[in-house]
Motif scaffolding. Structure first.
Motif, PDB file in Angstrom:
ATOM      1  N   HIS A 201      48.325 -18.140  14.817  1.00 65.85           N
ATOM      2  CA  HIS A 201      47.292 -17.096  14.878  1.00 65.85           C
ATOM      3  C   HIS A 201      47.340 -16.359  16.216  1.00 65.85           C
ATOM      4  N   PRO A 202      47.179 -15.022  16.220  1.00 66.23           N
ATOM      5  CA  PRO A 202      47.288 -14.236  17.462  1.00 66.23           C
ATOM      6  C   PRO A 202      46.215 -14.546  18.492  1.00 66.23           C
ATOM      7  N   LEU A 203      45.101 -15.156  18.114  1.00 63.20           N
ATOM      8  CA  LEU A 203      44.055 -15.485  19.082  1.00 63.20           C
ATOM      9  C   LEU A 203      44.303 -16.816  19.797  1.00 63.20           C
ATOM     10  N   LEU A 204      45.325 -17.529  19.381  1.00 59.76           N
ATOM     11  CA  LEU A 204      45.547 -18.862  19.936  1.00 59.76           C
ATOM     12  C   LEU A 204      45.756 -18.848  21.441  1.00 59.76           C
ATOM     13  N   ASP A 205      46.425 -17.817  21.975  1.00 56.44           N
ATOM     14  CA  ASP A 205      46.715 -17.794  23.404  1.00 56.44           C
ATOM     15  C   ASP A 205      45.464 -17.617  24.249  1.00 56.44           C
ATOM     16  N   GLN A 206      44.331 -17.235  23.645  1.00 54.62           N
ATOM     17  CA  GLN A 206      43.079 -17.085  24.382  1.00 54.62           C
ATOM     18  C   GLN A 206      42.295 -18.392  24.437  1.00 54.62           C
ATOM     19  N   LEU A 207      42.572 -19.290  23.504  1.00 57.09           N
ATOM     20  CA  LEU A 207      41.802 -20.515  23.349  1.00 57.09           C
ATOM     21  C   LEU A 207      42.453 -21.672  24.105  1.00 57.09           C
ATOM     22  N   THR A 208      41.745 -22.798  24.178  1.00 58.32           N
ATOM     23  CA  THR A 208      42.233 -23.953  24.916  1.00 58.32           C
ATOM     24  C   THR A 208      42.646 -25.064  23.968  1.00 58.32           C
ATOM     25  N   PRO A 209      43.951 -25.292  23.765  1.00 55.38           N
ATOM     26  CA  PRO A 209      44.384 -26.432  22.959  1.00 55.38           C
ATOM     27  C   PRO A 209      43.930 -27.731  23.611  1.00 55.38           C
ATOM     28  N   ILE A 210      43.612 -28.716  22.809  1.00 60.80           N
ATOM     29  CA  ILE A 210      43.071 -29.961  23.350  1.00 60.80           C
ATOM     30  C   ILE A 210      44.053 -30.627  24.313  1.00 60.80           C
TER      31      ILE A 210
END
Length: 205
Positions: free
Chosen positions: A52-61
């Motif tokens: 998903h294109p928004l993944l780079d904005q979020l924090t993977p666990i």
């Protein structure tokens, strides 16, 4: 609007996406105040699609480091990569506000944590990169937590700077308005940097 969109996306993703093609990202269990400690126990994981294109904005666990909140985070809100100042990271650095046109923030989709270069006229009357690889620390408050919908009138971008960068920025702003270039994810610029003579500057010097 940005946060609202992310929350909606996370809610849908947790129901619809195939877990075999997802990655766990973090959201706040309860509200976290600006400057408060952010620990693993304060967060919960929600699966989203790996592409998903928004993944780079979020924090993977797996990429999370405990630290201090850099903004208020509401309960159920996704934790962005720029939201937590990791323990041991340098804090209290110098910041500088760069005046910009409204179109800059919206057009570049700037967010706190982004990196930018500042282009202006240097002391020799040439267009130059006067400061590079600056971290955006604050943007105008438009009533949305961590997001921007545009602002009225003149706008600004607050960046973290070194003493030398402050001098370069002030000198460039005395000549004319500077321009912001979003450089998040791009290689850092290293001197010598290309410069361009401004027509009329050399004749008047």
């Amino acid at each position: 609007m940005v946060i609202s969109g992310l929350l909606t996306f996370l809610a849908v993703s947790s129901v619809l996406e195939d877990r075999s093609a997802t990655v766990d990202v973090l959201v706040a269990r309860e509200s976290i105040e600006d400057g408060a400690p952010v620990r693993v126990d304060d967060l919960t994981a929600v699966p989203i699609a790996v592409g998903h294109p928004l993944l780079d904005q979020l924090t993977p666990i797996l990429a999370f480091d405990e630290g201090l909140a850099r903004r208020p985070i509401a309960a159920g809100e996704p934790v962005l990569r720029s939201d937590v100042l990791a323990v041991g990271a340098e804090a209290g650095g110098r910041t500088f506000t760069v005046p910009v046109d409204d179109r800059v923030i919206d057009g570049l989709a700037l967010r706190p944590g982004d990196r930018v270069d500042v282009v202006g006229v240097n002391g020799n009357g040439q267009v130059d990169v006067v400061a590079s690889d600056l971290e955006v620390t604050r943007l105008p408050d438009t009533g949305t937590a961590g997001g921007l919908t545009g602002s009225l009138g003149g706008s600004f971008v607050t960046v973290e700077v070194t003493p030398a960068q402050v001098i370069n920025l002030i000198a460039a702003l005395r000549v004319e308005q500077v321009e912001i270039v979003r450089s998040t994810g791009a290689p850092s610029l290293a001197p010598p940097l290309p410069t361009v003579a401004v027509q009329g500057q050399e004749e008047n010097s």
